[in-house]
Design a protein around this motif. Structure first.
Motif, PDB file in Angstrom:
ATOM      1  N   ALA A   1       0.830 -17.272  -6.017  1.00 33.25           N
ATOM      2  CA  ALA A   1       1.168 -16.020  -6.695  1.00 33.25           C
ATOM      3  C   ALA A   1      -0.060 -15.094  -6.754  1.00 33.25           C
ATOM      4  CB  ALA A   1       1.686 -16.298  -8.099  1.00 33.25           C
TER       5      ALA A   1
ATOM      6  N   LEU B   1      -0.651 -13.464  -3.271  1.00 30.92           N
ATOM      7  CA  LEU B   1       0.285 -12.400  -2.899  1.00 30.92           C
ATOM      8  C   LEU B   1      -0.045 -11.102  -3.620  1.00 30.92           C
ATOM      9  CD1 LEU B   1       3.683 -14.334  -2.834  1.00 30.92           C
ATOM     10  CD2 LEU B   1       2.351 -13.545  -0.887  1.00 30.92           C
ATOM     11  N   GLY B   2      -0.451 -11.160  -4.833  1.00 28.56           N
ATOM     12  CA  GLY B   2      -0.857  -9.976  -5.588  1.00 28.56           C
ATOM     13  C   GLY B   2       0.289  -9.134  -6.075  1.00 28.56           C
ATOM     14  N   ASN B   3       1.542  -9.461  -5.780  1.00 29.44           N
ATOM     15  CA  ASN B   3       2.664  -8.633  -6.214  1.00 29.44           C
ATOM     16  C   ASN B   3       3.349  -9.184  -7.474  1.00 29.44           C
ATOM     17  OD1 ASN B   3       3.885 -10.838  -5.149  1.00 29.44           O
ATOM     18  ND2 ASN B   3       5.258  -9.727  -3.790  1.00 29.44           N
ATOM     19  N   VAL B   4       2.761 -10.160  -8.113  1.00 24.10           N
ATOM     20  CA  VAL B   4       3.334 -10.737  -9.326  1.00 24.10           C
ATOM     21  C   VAL B   4       2.489 -10.267 -10.499  1.00 24.10           C
ATOM     22  CG1 VAL B   4       3.871 -12.881 -10.564  1.00 24.10           C
ATOM     23  CG2 VAL B   4       4.143 -12.773  -8.082  1.00 24.10           C
ATOM     24  N   ARG B   5       3.170  -9.705 -11.471  1.00 20.35           N
ATOM     25  CA  ARG B   5       2.468  -9.250 -12.656  1.00 20.35           C
ATOM     26  C   ARG B   5       2.682 -10.250 -13.783  1.00 20.35           C
ATOM     27  NH1 ARG B   5       3.312  -2.850 -13.167  1.00 20.35           N
ATOM     28  NH2 ARG B   5       2.309  -2.368 -11.219  1.00 20.35           N
TER      29      ARG B   5
END
Length: 165
Positions: free
Chosen positions: A142, A145-149
């Motif tokens: 996660a 990917l860097g797109n999970v907040r």
């Protein structure tokens, strides 16, 4: 070996019978048991008088009190079969043997339980380790990917928005 007189033999037989009755009633001397050795000691006769003798030509003849020894053994066996305990030490030995058997069975059951619990613990620890490794892997994935907040942490005692609770 000198022969004993008829009177002496009769007195000895009376002494043996009296000793036999005492022993079979459970009146055992200290350190004695209900056996031929104690019977002979209590009657004041030699133990060898209760056993068969060998003649010089090799044949056997009955001992002078062998018939009393056989009677003693027969009466003792009858009492034992009737469930009476003449010798308290024998009862104690039997009780202890039963206790040892019981304890061995308990120990076997405990060993089996310990083995089962050890296997369960190893399985649980290995599952926890696998789950931990999976959580670490998913967190790293996660983060890569860097797109999970990350959601804001809730305050203790408050329910999240839209919760049914």
């Amino acid at each position: 070996m000198a022969r004993i007189s008829t009177e002496t033999r009769a007195r000895n037989e009376q002494a043996v019978r009296a000793a036999m009755d005492r022993l079979l009633k459970g009146d055992l001397p200290p350190g004695g048991s209900c056996d031929i050795k104690t019977l002979a000691a209590e009657a004041g006769v030699t133990r060898t008088a209760f056993y068969a003798k060998k003649n010089r030509n090799g044949t056997t003849r009955p001992g002078p009190y062998q018939h009393l020894a056989e009677e003693f053994e027969r009466r003792l066996l009858t009492l034992q079969q009737a469930g009476e305990v003449v010798d308290p030490r024998i009862a104690q030995i039997e009780r202890l043997k039963t206790k040892v058997t019981e304890l061995k069975e308990r120990l076997t059951r405990r060993d089996e339980t310990v083995a089962e619990l050890t296997a369960f613990k190893e399985l649980a620890v290995s599952r926890l380790a696998a789950q931990h490794d999976e959580i670490v892997r998913l967190r790293e994935q996660a983060a890569a990917l860097g797109n999970v907040r990350r959601l804001p942490a809730t305050r203790p005692g408050t329910a999240p928005c839209g919760s049914c609770s």
